[in-house]
Design a protein around this motif. Structure first.
Motif, PDB file in Angstrom:
ATOM      1  N   MET A   1       5.475  78.652  17.074  1.00  0.00           N
ATOM      2  CA  MET A   1       6.228  79.899  17.239  1.00  0.00           C
ATOM      3  C   MET A   1       6.814  80.349  15.908  1.00  0.00           C
ATOM      4  SD  MET A   1       6.334  81.237  20.346  1.00  0.00           S
ATOM      5  CE  MET A   1       7.873  82.153  20.419  1.00  0.00           C
ATOM      6  N   GLU A   2       7.401  79.409  15.174  1.00  0.00           N
ATOM      7  CA  GLU A   2       7.999  79.751  13.888  1.00  0.00           C
ATOM      8  C   GLU A   2       6.945  80.180  12.879  1.00  0.00           C
ATOM      9  OE1 GLU A   2      10.551  76.522  12.726  1.00  0.00           O
ATOM     10  OE2 GLU A   2      11.877  76.865  14.434  1.00  0.00           O
ATOM     11  N   GLU A   3       5.789  79.566  12.925  1.00  0.00           N
ATOM     12  CA  GLU A   3       4.701  79.959  12.028  1.00  0.00           C
ATOM     13  C   GLU A   3       4.222  81.379  12.340  1.00  0.00           C
ATOM     14  OE1 GLU A   3       0.101  78.702  11.195  1.00  0.00           O
ATOM     15  OE2 GLU A   3       1.530  77.105  11.631  1.00  0.00           O
ATOM     16  N   ALA A   4       4.146  81.700  13.624  1.00  0.00           N
ATOM     17  CA  ALA A   4       3.650  83.011  14.042  1.00  0.00           C
ATOM     18  C   ALA A   4       4.674  84.126  13.837  1.00  0.00           C
ATOM     19  CB  ALA A   4       3.232  82.968  15.509  1.00  0.00           C
ATOM     20  N   LEU A   5       5.952  83.830  14.104  1.00  0.00           N
ATOM     21  CA  LEU A   5       6.967  84.884  14.102  1.00  0.00           C
ATOM     22  C   LEU A   5       8.050  84.731  13.040  1.00  0.00           C
ATOM     23  CD1 LEU A   5       7.473  85.103  17.969  1.00  0.00           C
ATOM     24  CD2 LEU A   5       6.302  86.749  16.514  1.00  0.00           C
ATOM     25  N   GLY A   6       8.078  83.600  12.373  1.00  0.00           N
ATOM     26  CA  GLY A   6       9.145  83.343  11.415  1.00  0.00           C
ATOM     27  C   GLY A   6      10.282  82.592  12.091  1.00  0.00           C
ATOM     28  N   GLY A   7      10.939  81.768  11.335  1.00  0.00           N
ATOM     29  CA  GLY A   7      11.989  80.914  11.880  1.00  0.00           C
ATOM     30  C   GLY A   7      13.145  81.658  12.523  1.00  0.00           C
ATOM     31  N   ALA A   8      13.557  82.751  11.914  1.00  0.00           N
ATOM     32  CA  ALA A   8      14.709  83.484  12.433  1.00  0.00           C
ATOM     33  C   ALA A   8      14.376  84.280  13.687  1.00  0.00           C
ATOM     34  CB  ALA A   8      15.246  84.420  11.362  1.00  0.00           C
ATOM     35  N   TYR A   9      13.150  84.776  13.787  1.00  0.00           N
ATOM     36  CA  TYR A   9      12.802  85.668  14.885  1.00  0.00           C
ATOM     37  C   TYR A   9      12.212  84.954  16.100  1.00  0.00           C
ATOM     38  CZ  TYR A   9      10.960  89.801  17.261  1.00  0.00           C
ATOM     39  OH  TYR A   9      10.676  90.784  18.178  1.00  0.00           O
ATOM     40  N   ALA A  10      11.632  83.781  15.912  1.00  0.00           N
ATOM     41  CA  ALA A  10      10.944  83.083  17.007  1.00  0.00           C
ATOM     42  C   ALA A  10      11.859  82.844  18.201  1.00  0.00           C
ATOM     43  CB  ALA A  10      10.361  81.765  16.506  1.00  0.00           C
ATOM     44  N   GLY A  11      13.052  82.361  17.974  1.00  0.00           N
ATOM     45  CA  GLY A  11      13.985  82.081  19.066  1.00  0.00           C
ATOM     46  C   GLY A  11      14.448  83.339  19.777  1.00  0.00           C
ATOM     47  N   VAL A  12      14.686  84.381  19.008  1.00  0.00           N
ATOM     48  CA  VAL A  12      15.110  85.654  19.595  1.00  0.00           C
ATOM     49  C   VAL A  12      14.004  86.213  20.480  1.00  0.00           C
ATOM     50  CG1 VAL A  12      15.744  88.041  19.080  1.00  0.00           C
ATOM     51  CG2 VAL A  12      16.669  86.178  17.700  1.00  0.00           C
ATOM     52  N   TRP A  13      12.798  86.244  19.960  1.00  0.00           N
ATOM     53  CA  TRP A  13      11.659  86.754  20.725  1.00  0.00           C
ATOM     54  C   TRP A  13      11.454  85.933  21.985  1.00  0.00           C
ATOM     55  CZ3 TRP A  13       6.848  85.439  22.575  1.00  0.00           C
ATOM     56  CH2 TRP A  13       5.972  86.486  22.867  1.00  0.00           C
ATOM     57  N   ALA A  14      11.552  84.616  21.856  1.00  0.00           N
ATOM     58  CA  ALA A  14      11.333  83.716  22.995  1.00  0.00           C
ATOM     59  C   ALA A  14      12.375  83.894  24.091  1.00  0.00           C
ATOM     60  CB  ALA A  14      11.334  82.268  22.518  1.00  0.00           C
ATOM     61  N   SER A  15      13.547  84.351  23.724  1.00  0.00           N
ATOM     62  CA  SER A  15      14.594  84.527  24.726  1.00  0.00           C
ATOM     63  C   SER A  15      14.636  85.932  25.314  1.00  0.00           C
ATOM     64  CB  SER A  15      15.958  84.188  24.128  1.00  0.00           C
ATOM     65  OG  SER A  15      16.340  85.150  23.163  1.00  0.00           O
ATOM     66  N   GLN A  16      13.941  86.883  24.684  1.00  0.00           N
ATOM     67  CA  GLN A  16      14.051  88.267  25.137  1.00  0.00           C
ATOM     68  C   GLN A  16      12.763  88.891  25.647  1.00  0.00           C
ATOM     69  OE1 GLN A  16      15.886  90.474  21.953  1.00  0.00           O
ATOM     70  NE2 GLN A  16      17.831  89.425  22.202  1.00  0.00           N
ATOM     71  N   HIS A  17      11.623  88.409  25.194  1.00  0.00           N
ATOM     72  CA  HIS A  17      10.353  89.039  25.549  1.00  0.00           C
ATOM     73  C   HIS A  17       9.813  88.449  26.854  1.00  0.00           C
ATOM     74  CE1 HIS A  17       6.851  91.478  24.509  1.00  0.00           C
ATOM     75  NE2 HIS A  17       6.145  90.505  25.088  1.00  0.00           N
ATOM     76  N   VAL A  18       9.662  89.282  27.852  1.00  0.00           N
ATOM     77  CA  VAL A  18       9.115  88.861  29.145  1.00  0.00           C
ATOM     78  C   VAL A  18       7.589  88.919  29.074  1.00  0.00           C
ATOM     79  CG1 VAL A  18       8.957  89.473  31.596  1.00  0.00           C
ATOM     80  CG2 VAL A  18      11.146  89.639  30.393  1.00  0.00           C
TER      81      VAL A  18
END
Length: 64
Positions: free
Chosen positions: A10-27
């Motif tokens: 996830m971090e490789e695909a989206l970057g370390g800062a954004y991966a967690g945010v995307w994972a918690s918000q994107h349905v």
């Protein structure tokens, strides 16, 4: 796939800062209308969740 490998991808695909945010918000429809974090918390296998993320993001085949 282990959860740690999942988050590395996830971090490789989206970057370390954004991966967690995307994972918690994107349905994701393929996850039954859950977010990545909800799917993992409910016991879904990281490999299955990664496949759904991979498809949703349209990542290259070599990142599957």
């Amino acid at each position: 796939m282990r959860v740690t490998e999942f988050w590395s991808r996830m971090e490789e695909a989206l970057g370390g800062a954004y991966a967690g945010v995307w994972a918690s918000q994107h349905v994701i429809a393929e996850l039954g209308g859950l977010t990545v974090q909800q799917a993992l918390a409910s016991g879904e296998q990281p490999k299955y969740v990664w496949r759904a993320v991979h498809e949703t993001l349209g990542l290259p085949a070599n990142q599957r």
